[in-house]
Every structure is written in structure tokens, then in C-alpha cells.
Design an enzyme around this catalytic site. Structure first.
Site, PDB file in Angstrom:
ATOM      1  N   HIS A  91       0.834  -1.207   0.000  1.00  7.81           N
ATOM      2  CA  HIS A  91       0.000   0.000   0.000  1.00  7.81           C
ATOM      3  C   HIS A  91       0.869   1.257   0.000  1.00  7.81           C
ATOM      4  O   HIS A  91       0.674   2.158  -0.828  1.00  7.81           O
ATOM      5  CB  HIS A  91      -0.908  -0.021   1.233  1.00  7.81           C
ATOM      6  CG  HIS A  91      -1.831   1.142   1.340  1.00  7.81           C
ATOM      7  ND1 HIS A  91      -3.143   1.095   0.949  1.00  7.81           N
ATOM      8  CD2 HIS A  91      -1.636   2.397   1.822  1.00  7.81           C
ATOM      9  CE1 HIS A  91      -3.718   2.271   1.173  1.00  7.81           C
ATOM     10  NE2 HIS A  91      -2.820   3.087   1.703  1.00  7.81           N
ATOM     11  N   GLU A  92       1.821   1.316   0.918  1.00  3.91           N
ATOM     12  CA  GLU A  92       2.660   2.515   1.006  1.00  3.91           C
ATOM     13  C   GLU A  92       3.588   2.643  -0.201  1.00  3.91           C
ATOM     14  O   GLU A  92       3.922   3.761  -0.616  1.00  3.91           O
ATOM     15  CB  GLU A  92       3.461   2.510   2.310  1.00  3.91           C
ATOM     16  CG  GLU A  92       2.617   2.503   3.579  1.00  3.91           C
ATOM     17  CD  GLU A  92       1.568   3.612   3.621  1.00  3.91           C
ATOM     18  OE1 GLU A  92       1.798   4.682   3.025  1.00  3.91           O
ATOM     19  OE2 GLU A  92       0.510   3.399   4.259  1.00  3.91           O
TER      20      GLU A  92
END
Length: 489
Positions: free
Chosen positions: A254-255
């Protein structure tokens, strides 16, 4: 062109100082000594004062009056500088500094209150943050909706009414899909204990697999995973949980979605207003499409299954198909960041409604925990068991980020539109993903969206990438098809 050239030279220093301010925040959430909190609050306040003064410097107004745009890049730079100048001019410098200092203090108080399961310890500072943000919103909005004024910090052009229309369209089909799924037998859950060092090693491999440039970034641990920076210095954090390696792996993916967006922006935009993402909603579209449509796809989880067996040996899941179902298992849970794709947006809508009520004065901070718990029980069917699973789970309100939460669901909507366009462009993408190869997918996103940074307004950014106006329909269609297949609906 002299006015434009002078303005951009001045703006470059402002952007650089903004990056330094962001680095203070990264340091605070990763390696800063606990005892440094009061001093760091003063440092944040001082930086806020400097940035506020630069953003409303009288010369900026003079340059804006005289500057002419020679092309679309110059026009976009002028648009963004003018927007910042006009907004900042409405907020007293003393208020901006007080907000920076207070939210810096509030972050540390929140982290300790969360660890101690002590809502009462957090509420006084939260009440001060809410009051300051309401003052700021009122100063910016004038006679308009104060919440809409706050939204502009994260999603320029968005309104609460427009977001509500999208969310009202999402809710019925999501609730119906959840009900149908929960009526079916659940796939096996992951079990066992997973070594932290092995988790972090595979997490780093996943970051590289999804295109993260570690020569211009780093991976650290934090209570709440986040991405920080832009241009040549883009950092991410992740977290580990002994019994849930998916928390680490998918937080990292996600990051990395956020980070590769920043790393993929045209180098010519470095330290200009266009040198970061178009909005938080567009940013979230990247992190969610990496995490979910790509990272939780049948093809990619087939590859990840082999990687996990190499790292951990036999962990109780018999084959790739069973692993795919486990990764995408719809399950009861309290935590937004750990929620499955079907229920995630329901977590966001809860926060959206509560923070709108706070900003409108319809809900006071002292009643916030009860309101949260009541709404959670109504939406999810079971009660919050402890504050860290309820009001204290998210960092955002301690940092004064009112107006941020709805961009998470908006990002999911954008991701649904982008994924439909990506699949149309690359119909054989699964062949790549089954080998752990995201190159063509990331290249498509980089070419059609990421490299343009803030050149266009958010909705125009998605329209340019997909060729159509964003709606919630592609996301809902994707979810119903995917989970209908997994659960035999």
C-alpha cells in the site's frame, strides 16, 4: 516571463522548506526520542510560521498579477500557487503556528493513549485540535460550508455533497454483498507465528517487486504505516504482527503505491507545486490498486504463496487457490487498515459522518467515543471491545486531518476506474502477475497517471488516465465479480 521566473524561483525554496517540515514529521513517527516531543512541537510551529509567511509574501501576489502562462505546465503552476496564496492569506499566522504545535503534541499524546487504552487522556488535546481546525475552516470558508473548505487541503474541487452522493451509491451494494458473503462458509484463516525478520525481508522484496526505488527511499517501522516525502527522498513505513504477516506485506505494498507515485512524477516538476500527487484521493487510488487489484489478485497471490512457503515453510494453507481465498477472506474486524475490500469503505463512511458532525458542531468531542461505538455497532453488528480498536485506532484526528478520511473511499472509486482501463489495455496481465512481475502494470500507471503529478485537477487526472468520468460503478462491479467467484454467490 520575468515575473513567472521570479515566482518559480521563490516557490522552489518554499517547496524545499515544506519538504523539511515533512521530514520533521517522519522523524517524529519513527526514531525521535519520546522526551523530545515539547521541543519538536516548537520546531513544527516555527516551520509553520516560516511557510505561512512565504506563502502570503506580498511579492507572490505581485508576481501572480504579472505572470503569464506560456504552456499548460506554467498554467498549472500558477493555478496551484494562486490557490495556496488565497487560502493561506485567510488564515492568521498565529493560528497556523498554533495548529502545527498542537497537532505535534497531540500525536504523541494519542500514541500513548492508544497504548494505554485511555481515551480520557486524549480527549482534552483532541478538543483543542478540533477547535483550532474549526477556526481555520471558518476563516477560509466565509459563508460557505466549513467542511468543504477543509476538503480542499486533500481533494481540491471536492464537496461534502458530491462525496455523499458517491458514498450513498456505494453503501447499498456493499451492504448487500457483505450480507451474501457472510451467509457462506468462510475460507480458512491464517494461523501460526511468523518470524518478524522474515516478514521484513519478504516485505522489502515486495517493495522492490512493486517498483520502489530504495536508492531514493527507505523502509522503517511505525505504529501507523505511512509514506513521507516526494521527488528524490520518498520514505515509507510498515508494521509487523507476529500472527498476521499480511498486515506487514499489504501495508508495505500500500505505502509503495503512494511512494512510487511520488517517485514516478516527471523530474522537471521537482520542487514545484506539480511535483507531488494531484490529491489524496488520486494518491489513494495508487496505493489501493497496488494493494488490492494487483496485490490480492488470484495471479499475484499464486506467486506470493510460493514466496511465503520459502520464507516460513508450511504455514497451514494447502495450495494457491486456498491461499487466494485466505488473502481475500471477508471477516469481522475493528481496524480500518486491516479490513477486507468489501467492508473497508464502511469503516471510512463512519469516520466521514462523525467528523462532519464534529466540524458542524452537531457532535462534541466528549461524546465522540459513544457516537463512534454506537455507529460501529449499527454498521458492523458487534461492539467495540477496546479504544485502540475504536476511537483511538487512527492517527488522523490527532494530526488535525479533518477532511482526509473520505479520500480513502474516493481513492477506491478511482482505483476501480483505473483498473478497468488497465485491464482493457493489458488483457494478458495475469501472465505477468503470476510470475511476480508488475512491470507492465506499473509502467501503464506511470505513463497515464503518475508522471503527470499535480498537472491536472483530481477528477481531470482520472479522466485523462481512463478516458471517462469517474463513477463508483467499476469498483462495485469488480468487487461483486471477485467475491462472487470466491464465495460462489
Amino acid at each position: 516571463m520575468s515575473a513567472y521566473k521570479d515566482l518559480m524561483a521563490f516557490q522552489r525554496d518554499t517547496e524545499a522548506l515544506g519538504q523539511i517540515a515533512g521530514r520533521l514529521g517522519w522523524d517524529q513517527e519513527t526514531v525521535m526520542p519520546v522526551g523530545a516531543t515539547p521541543q519538536r512541537a516548537e520546531e513544527h510551529g516555527a516551520m509553520a510560521n516560516v511557510l505561512h509567511a512565504r506563502r502570503i509574501d506580498p511579492r507572490v501576489g505581485e508576481w501572480l498579477e504579472k505572470a503569464e502562462a506560456a504552456d499548460e505546465v506554467a498554467a498549472a503552476n500558477l493555478r496551484e500557487i494562486r490557490r495556496s496564496y488565497e487560502r493561506t492569506a485567510k488564515v492568521p499566522a498565529t493560528l497556523a503556528a498554533e495548529l502545527a504545535k498542537t497537532t505535534s503534541l497531540a500525536h504523541r499524546i494519542w500514541a500513548q493513549a492508544r497504548a494505554d487504552e485511555d481515551v480520557a487522556a486524549f480527549l482534552p488535546i483532541l478538543e483543542k485540535v478540533v477547535d483550532l481546525r474549526k477556526q481555520e475552516a471558518a476563516a477560509i470558508a466565509g459563508n460557505d460550508d466549513p467542511y468543504d473548505a477543509l476538503l480542499q487541503d486533500y481533494e481540491p474541487g471536492a464537496t461534502a455533497a458530491g462525496l455523499s452522493a458517491i458514498f450513498d451509491a456505494l453503501r447499498p451494494r456493499l451492504v448487500a454483498l457483505r450480507a451474501a458473503i457472510l451467509d457462506k462458509p468462510a475460507p480458512a484463516a491464517l494461523w501460526g507465528t511468523f518470524d518478524e525478520a522474515a516478514q521484513l525481508a519478504l516485505s522489502e522484496k515486495l517493495a522492490l517487486t512493486f517498483g520502489y526505488d530504495v536508492q531514493h527511499g527507505r523502509i522503517d517501522k511505525a505504529v501507523h504505516p505511512f509514506m513521507s516525502g516526494s521527488g528524490l527522498d520518498v520514505r515509507i513505513t510498515t508494521r509487523t504482527e507476529a500472527h498476521d504477516p499480511f498486515n506487514c506485506f499489504y501495508s508495505t505494498i500500500h505505502e509503495v503505491g503512494h511512494a512510487t507515485y511520488e517517485q514516478g512524477i516527471d523530474a522537471a516538476y521537482l520542487l514545484t507545486p506539480l511535483g507531488s500527487g494531484a490529491s489524496m484521493g488520486v494518491h489513494e487510488s495508487q496505493s489501493r490498486i497496488y494493494e488490492n487489484q494487483l496485490g490480492r489478485s488470484r495471479a499475484f497471490t499464486g506467486w506470493l504463496y510460493g514466496q511465503m512457503r520459502d520464507a516460513f515453510g508450511d504455514f497451514g494453507i494447502a495450495d494457491e487457490e486456498g491461499f487466494y481465498a485466505t488473502v481475500n477472506r471477508v471477516h469481522d474486524g475493528f481496524i480500518r487498515t486491516e479490513a477486507d475490500e468489501v467492508q473497508y469503505n464502511l469503516h471510512v463512511l463512519l469516520r466521514f459522518d462523525l467528523e462532519r458532525a464534529l466540524m458542524a458542531g452537531d457532535l462534541v468531542v466528549g461524546d465522540l467515543e459513544a457516537a463512534w461505538n454506537d455507529r460501529f455497532k449499527a454498521d458492523f453488528g458487534f461492539a467495540v471491545d477496546k479504544p485502540s480498536n475504536g476511537l483511538l485506532q487512527d492517527v488522523h484526528w490527532s494530526e488535525g486531518l479533518f477532511g482526509y478520511f473520505p479520500t480513502y473511499s474516493l481513492g477506491n472509486v478511482y482505483a476501480g476506474c483505473l483498473y478497468a482501463a488497465l485491464r482493457a489495455a493489458l488483457p494478458d496481465l495475469d501472465d505477468d502477475l503470476a510470475k511476480g512481475d508488475t512491470t507492465r502494470a506499473i509502467s501503464w500507471l506511470r505513463e497515464n497517471l503518475q508522471r503527470h503529478g499535480g498537472l491536472r485537477m483530481p477528477v481531470e487526472t482520472i479522466e485523462h488516465a481512463t478516458g471517462s468520468t469517474p463513477t463508483e460503478a467499476p469498483l462495485l462491479d469488480y468487487l461483486e465479480a471477485k467475491f462472487g467467484d470466491i464465495y460462489g454467490l
